[in-house]
Design a protein around this motif. Structure first.
Motif, PDB file in Angstrom:
ATOM      1  N   GLU A  26       0.849  -1.204   0.000  1.00 26.16           N
ATOM      2  CA  GLU A  26       0.000   0.000   0.000  1.00 26.16           C
ATOM      3  C   GLU A  26       0.883   1.252   0.000  1.00 26.16           C
ATOM      4  OE1 GLU A  26      -3.762   1.853  -0.099  1.00 26.16           O
ATOM      5  OE2 GLU A  26      -3.259  -0.262  -0.335  1.00 26.16           O
ATOM      6  N   LEU A  27       2.005   1.177   0.702  1.00 32.99           N
ATOM      7  CA  LEU A  27       2.905   2.325   0.796  1.00 32.99           C
ATOM      8  C   LEU A  27       3.858   2.422  -0.384  1.00 32.99           C
ATOM      9  CD1 LEU A  27       3.839   1.989   4.581  1.00 32.99           C
ATOM     10  CD2 LEU A  27       2.131   3.509   3.564  1.00 32.99           C
ATOM     11  N   GLU A  93       7.379  10.582  13.371  1.00 28.40           N
ATOM     12  CA  GLU A  93       7.668  10.142  12.004  1.00 28.40           C
ATOM     13  C   GLU A  93       7.057   8.793  11.629  1.00 28.40           C
ATOM     14  OE1 GLU A  93      11.495   9.159  14.374  1.00 28.40           O
ATOM     15  OE2 GLU A  93       9.853  10.551  14.503  1.00 28.40           O
ATOM     16  N   VAL A  94       6.397   8.146  12.571  1.00 33.25           N
ATOM     17  CA  VAL A  94       5.756   6.859  12.294  1.00 33.25           C
ATOM     18  C   VAL A  94       4.483   7.100  11.479  1.00 33.25           C
ATOM     19  CG1 VAL A  94       4.547   4.912  13.365  1.00 33.25           C
ATOM     20  CG2 VAL A  94       6.715   5.694  14.307  1.00 33.25           C
ATOM     21  N   VAL A  95       4.378   6.367  10.368  1.00 34.74           N
ATOM     22  CA  VAL A  95       3.215   6.487   9.482  1.00 34.74           C
ATOM     23  C   VAL A  95       2.004   5.784  10.078  1.00 34.74           C
ATOM     24  CG1 VAL A  95       2.282   5.900   7.208  1.00 34.74           C
ATOM     25  CG2 VAL A  95       4.668   6.625   7.432  1.00 34.74           C
ATOM     26  N   LYS A 115      -0.650  12.320   4.477  1.00 37.66           N
ATOM     27  CA  LYS A 115      -0.680  13.530   3.657  1.00 37.66           C
ATOM     28  C   LYS A 115       0.722  14.059   3.418  1.00 37.66           C
ATOM     29  CE  LYS A 115      -5.264  14.986   5.023  1.00 37.66           C
ATOM     30  NZ  LYS A 115      -6.021  15.715   6.033  1.00 37.66           N
ATOM     31  N   LYS A 116       1.521  14.121   4.476  1.00 36.51           N
ATOM     32  CA  LYS A 116       2.885  14.649   4.382  1.00 36.51           C
ATOM     33  C   LYS A 116       3.733  13.860   3.377  1.00 36.51           C
ATOM     34  CE  LYS A 116       6.946  15.614   7.219  1.00 36.51           C
ATOM     35  NZ  LYS A 116       7.526  15.540   8.560  1.00 36.51           N
ATOM     36  N   LEU A 117       3.557  12.548   3.343  1.00 31.79           N
ATOM     37  CA  LEU A 117       4.342  11.687   2.455  1.00 31.79           C
ATOM     38  C   LEU A 117       3.646  11.407   1.123  1.00 31.79           C
ATOM     39  CD1 LEU A 117       5.612   9.140   5.141  1.00 31.79           C
ATOM     40  CD2 LEU A 117       6.919  10.980   4.062  1.00 31.79           C
ATOM     41  N   ASN A 118       2.523  12.079   0.877  1.00 31.91           N
ATOM     42  CA  ASN A 118       1.753  11.888  -0.362  1.00 31.91           C
ATOM     43  C   ASN A 118       1.392  10.425  -0.613  1.00 31.91           C
ATOM     44  OD1 ASN A 118       1.570  14.585  -1.103  1.00 31.91           O
ATOM     45  ND2 ASN A 118       3.587  14.533  -2.068  1.00 31.91           N
ATOM     46  N   ILE A 119       0.942   9.770   0.428  1.00 28.79           N
ATOM     47  CA  ILE A 119       0.528   8.371   0.308  1.00 28.79           C
ATOM     48  C   ILE A 119      -0.930   8.353  -0.132  1.00 28.79           C
ATOM     49  CG2 ILE A 119       0.131   6.210   1.539  1.00 28.79           C
ATOM     50  CD1 ILE A 119       2.332   7.142   3.536  1.00 28.79           C
ATOM     51  N   PHE A 125      -8.000   0.634   2.591  1.00 27.78           N
ATOM     52  CA  PHE A 125      -7.175   1.116   3.696  1.00 27.78           C
ATOM     53  C   PHE A 125      -7.716   2.391   4.339  1.00 27.78           C
ATOM     54  CE2 PHE A 125      -4.069  -2.006   2.726  1.00 27.78           C
ATOM     55  CZ  PHE A 125      -3.245  -2.081   3.824  1.00 27.78           C
ATOM     56  N   GLU A 126      -8.667   3.043   3.721  1.00 26.91           N
ATOM     57  CA  GLU A 126      -9.222   4.300   4.252  1.00 26.91           C
ATOM     58  C   GLU A 126      -9.797   4.132   5.651  1.00 26.91           C
ATOM     59  OE1 GLU A 126      -9.149   7.452   3.230  1.00 26.91           O
ATOM     60  OE2 GLU A 126      -7.970   6.937   1.466  1.00 26.91           O
ATOM     61  N   LYS A 127     -10.354   2.958   5.947  1.00 25.50           N
ATOM     62  CA  LYS A 127     -10.977   2.742   7.265  1.00 25.50           C
ATOM     63  C   LYS A 127      -9.962   2.708   8.410  1.00 25.50           C
ATOM     64  CE  LYS A 127     -11.193  -2.207   6.399  1.00 25.50           C
ATOM     65  NZ  LYS A 127     -12.064  -3.276   5.980  1.00 25.50           N
TER      66      LYS A 127
END
Length: 130
Positions: A26-27, A93-95, A115-119, A125-127
Motif C-alpha cells: 500500500e505504501l 515520524e511513524v506512518v 498527507k505529508k508523504l503523499n501516500i 485502507f481508508e478505514k
C-alpha cells in the motif's frame, strides 16, 4: 494436540505475513517490497510471502519497528511503521501501527503522515486512517 497448536500458530503467521505484505504494498507500489522488522513475532513470517523481501534496515522500503533503538542503526527510511502502539503515539515520524490485541490484528494510519508523504491509500485502507 501439539500438531493442532502448530497448525493454528502457522495460520497466524500466514495472516501476519499477508497483512505485512498488504501494508508494505500500500505504501510502496512495487512488485517486491523490501522490508525490515526488529519485531520477533514478525521476523518469523520471513519467506511466507514471495512479494516481500526481508532485508537490512538501511536497504528497506518500509521498516516495521518495535524498539526505538532500531532507529539508531542507520535506518533512513521514508516509510516507518510501528508494531508497538506506544511507539506509534511517541514517534512523530511513524506512518502507522500494526499490532495484535486480544487475538486480532489492528492497523492505524496517521492521516497527517499519509498527507505529508503523499501516500494515496486505496479504499480498503481508508478505514484505518485516524
Amino acid at each position: 494436540m501439539v500438531s493442532l497448536v502448530s497448525l493454528f500458530s502457522f495460520d497466524a503467521l500466514h495472516v501476519k505475513a499477508e497483512i505485512l505484505s498488504k501494508i508494505a504494498h500500500e505504501l510502496v507500489k512495487k512488485d517486491v517490497v523490501n522490508i525490515y522488522t526488529d519485531d520477533e513475532d514478525f521476523i518469523k513470517t520471513k519467506g511466507l510471502v514471495s512479494s516481500v523481501n526481508y532485508t537490512t534496515c538501511k536497504d528497506a522500503d518500509v521498516v516495521f519497528i518495535s524498539k526505538i533503538d532500531t532507529l539508531s542503526k542507520g535506518c533512513n527510511v521514508k516509510y516507518l511503521f510501528s508494531t508497538s502502539y506506544y511507539l506509534y503515539q511517541t514517534l512523530p515520524e511513524v506512518v502507522g501501527v500494526f499490532f495484535w490485541q486480544k487475538g486480532r490484528p489492528n492497523i492505524i494510519i496517521k492521516s497527517s503522515m499519509a498527507k505529508k508523504l503523499n501516500i494515496s491509500l486505496s479504499e480498503s485502507f481508508e478505514k484505518y486512517v485516524e
